[in-house]
Scaffold this active site. Structure first.
Site, mmCIF file in Angstrom:
data_model
loop_
_atom_site.group_PDB
_atom_site.id
_atom_site.type_symbol
_atom_site.label_atom_id
_atom_site.label_comp_id
_atom_site.label_asym_id
_atom_site.label_seq_id
_atom_site.Cartn_x
_atom_site.Cartn_y
_atom_site.Cartn_z
ATOM 1 N N GLY A 169 -3.004 -1.732 4.350
ATOM 2 C CA GLY A 169 -2.197 -0.966 5.303
ATOM 3 C C GLY A 169 -2.943 -0.096 6.290
ATOM 4 O O GLY A 169 -2.486 0.123 7.408
ATOM 5 N N GLU A 192 -5.742 6.836 4.204
ATOM 6 C CA GLU A 192 -4.552 6.108 3.728
ATOM 7 C C GLU A 192 -3.568 5.948 4.873
ATOM 8 O O GLU A 192 -3.408 6.857 5.688
ATOM 9 C CB GLU A 192 -3.873 6.908 2.603
ATOM 10 C CG GLU A 192 -4.290 6.497 1.204
ATOM 11 C CD GLU A 192 -3.603 5.231 0.721
ATOM 12 O OE1 GLU A 192 -3.234 4.373 1.553
ATOM 13 O OE2 GLU A 192 -3.438 5.079 -0.496
ATOM 14 N N ASP A 193 -2.906 4.793 4.918
ATOM 15 C CA ASP A 193 -1.819 4.615 5.887
ATOM 16 C C ASP A 193 -0.631 5.477 5.484
ATOM 17 O O ASP A 193 -0.032 6.167 6.301
ATOM 18 C CB ASP A 193 -1.415 3.130 5.962
ATOM 19 C CG ASP A 193 -1.178 2.499 4.583
ATOM 20 O OD1 ASP A 193 -1.543 3.106 3.565
ATOM 21 O OD2 ASP A 193 -0.615 1.391 4.541
ATOM 22 N N ASP A 199 2.717 7.699 -1.026
ATOM 23 C CA ASP A 199 4.066 7.648 -1.566
ATOM 24 C C ASP A 199 4.036 8.407 -2.894
ATOM 25 O O ASP A 199 3.981 9.634 -2.901
ATOM 26 C CB ASP A 199 4.384 6.147 -1.685
ATOM 27 C CG ASP A 199 5.783 5.825 -2.086
ATOM 28 O OD1 ASP A 199 6.685 6.016 -1.273
ATOM 29 O OD2 ASP A 199 5.990 5.342 -3.209
ATOM 30 N N LYS A 203 5.062 10.647 2.127
ATOM 31 C CA LYS A 203 6.417 10.831 1.566
ATOM 32 C C LYS A 203 6.347 12.018 0.603
ATOM 33 O O LYS A 203 6.237 11.841 -0.616
ATOM 34 C CB LYS A 203 6.871 9.557 0.855
ATOM 35 C CG LYS A 203 7.050 8.378 1.800
ATOM 36 C CD LYS A 203 7.692 7.208 1.086
ATOM 37 C CE LYS A 203 7.540 5.939 1.877
ATOM 38 N NZ LYS A 203 7.961 4.733 1.144
ATOM 39 N N ASP A 252 3.486 -3.048 5.892
ATOM 40 C CA ASP A 252 4.175 -4.338 5.814
ATOM 41 C C ASP A 252 5.361 -4.362 4.872
ATOM 42 O O ASP A 252 5.507 -3.522 3.985
ATOM 43 C CB ASP A 252 3.190 -5.389 5.298
ATOM 44 C CG ASP A 252 2.932 -5.209 3.793
ATOM 45 O OD1 ASP A 252 2.490 -4.117 3.395
ATOM 46 O OD2 ASP A 252 3.204 -6.149 3.018
ATOM 47 N N ARG A 299 3.028 -5.825 10.046
ATOM 48 C CA ARG A 299 1.829 -5.000 10.264
ATOM 49 C C ARG A 299 1.459 -4.911 11.736
ATOM 50 O O ARG A 299 0.849 -3.950 12.185
ATOM 51 C CB ARG A 299 0.628 -5.588 9.515
ATOM 52 C CG ARG A 299 0.781 -5.614 8.004
ATOM 53 C CD ARG A 299 -0.574 -5.932 7.363
ATOM 54 N NE ARG A 299 -0.458 -6.293 5.961
ATOM 55 C CZ ARG A 299 -0.354 -5.436 4.957
ATOM 56 N NH1 ARG A 299 -0.324 -4.150 5.193
ATOM 57 N NH2 ARG A 299 -0.279 -5.855 3.704
HETATM 58 P P1 IMP Z 1 1.604 5.009 -3.783
HETATM 59 O O1 IMP Z 1 0.549 4.481 -4.691
HETATM 60 O O2 IMP Z 1 2.953 5.046 -4.448
HETATM 61 O O3 IMP Z 1 1.275 6.341 -3.152
HETATM 62 O O4 IMP Z 1 1.785 3.959 -2.627
HETATM 63 C C1 IMP Z 1 0.857 3.837 -1.681
HETATM 64 C C2 IMP Z 1 0.738 2.429 -1.131
HETATM 65 O O5 IMP Z 1 1.972 1.697 -1.213
HETATM 66 C C3 IMP Z 1 0.429 2.573 0.331
HETATM 67 O O6 IMP Z 1 -0.951 2.596 0.547
HETATM 68 C C4 IMP Z 1 1.120 1.371 0.917
HETATM 69 O O7 IMP Z 1 0.242 0.272 0.902
HETATM 70 C C5 IMP Z 1 2.286 1.112 0.018
HETATM 71 N N1 IMP Z 1 3.522 1.752 0.558
HETATM 72 C C6 IMP Z 1 4.076 2.917 0.169
HETATM 73 N N2 IMP Z 1 5.187 3.197 0.871
HETATM 74 C C7 IMP Z 1 5.323 2.178 1.752
HETATM 75 C C8 IMP Z 1 6.278 1.906 2.795
HETATM 76 O O8 IMP Z 1 7.223 2.654 3.070
HETATM 77 N N3 IMP Z 1 6.066 0.757 3.495
HETATM 78 C C9 IMP Z 1 5.043 -0.106 3.254
HETATM 79 N N4 IMP Z 1 4.139 0.118 2.284
HETATM 80 C C10 IMP Z 1 4.271 1.251 1.550
HETATM 81 MG MG MG Z 2 -2.053 1.570 1.673
#
Ligand code: IMP
Ligand code: MG
Length: 188
Positions: free
Chosen positions: A56, A110-111, A114, A142, A170, A176
């Site tokens: 991402g 990081e993109d 979450d 988030k 994506d 993307r």
């Molecule tokens: P985490 O591990 O829950 O913080 O999620 C992080 C990863 O999940 C990010 O680096 C993204 O690749 C993917 N991700 C989280 N939220 C989204 C979203 O809303 N759209 C697309 N990819 C997401």
């Molecule tokens: Mg990511």
């Protein structure tokens, strides 16, 4: 100077899902510029290593790096925690940490953050390499979903718990390439 994204007003269809316009490419560019300005100030003369989390973050990392002033390196790492638009708590091992990080100033890119599971995973791997410092920069955050205590030093745009695509992000590998960001329509 980039042209305005004239397709921004339309809904994007990917498979069974529809996504509506959410954040313009113009706003994203302005936020990336502001984030890079603060990173430039903090890392002037420090020869940092950026650790960008694939897939991402490739567009964010590219735009940010082009505006970074001074010497720096970048390493792309890969993990995965999403499958489709549903959260998936399993995280695969980290691959691609090639640069020597000992004694270096590291900025994790990081993109989107979450739950923070991915960040925690990358952060621990970086920490093991005993860098001089570790900071985190994320374009989207988030904040209401975030469950970890790692500080997000450079945060671009805080968003509610929407699933978004575009600017590197994506849905099942699609979206993307969109220059603006779109959010999943939930009422159809
Ligand atoms: P985490 O591990 O829950 O913080 O999620 C992080 C990863 O999940 C990010 O680096 C993204 O690749 C993917 N991700 C989280 N939220 C989204 C979203 O809303 N759209 C697309 N990819 C997401
Ligand atoms: Mg990511």
């Amino acid at each position: 100077m980039q042209q305005p994204d004239i397709s921004f007003m339309s809904v994007v269809k990917i498979g069974d899902k529809r996504f509506e316009p959410f954040i313009t490419s113009g706003r994203i560019q302005a936020v990336v510029k502001k984030l890079t300005a603060s990173i430039n100030l903090k890392y002037s003369g420090k020869d940092p290593v950026f650790v960008a989390v694939l897939n991402g973050s490739f567009i964010f990392a590219s735009d940010l790096l082009k505006q970074f002033k001074g010497n720096c390196q970048i390493s792309f790492v890969k993990v995965a925690s999403y499958s489709g638009s549903k959260r998936n708590s399993r995280i695969s091992p980290l691959i691609g940490l090639n640069e020597q990080l000992k004694g270096r100033h590291v900025i994790i890119l990081e993109d989107i953050i979450d739950t923070g599971n991915t960040l925690k995973h990358v952060h621990s791997a970086v920490k093991k390499a005993r860098p001089a410092s570790i900071a985190v920069a994320s374009l989207f955050f988030k904040h209401r979903v975030y469950k970890k205590s790692i500080k997000i030093d450079h945060c671009g745009i805080k968003i509610p718990d929407h699933f978004i695509i575009g600017y590197g992000l994506d849905y099942n590998g699609y979206g993307r390439n969109l220059r603006s960001v779109y959010k999943l329509k939930t009422n159809d």
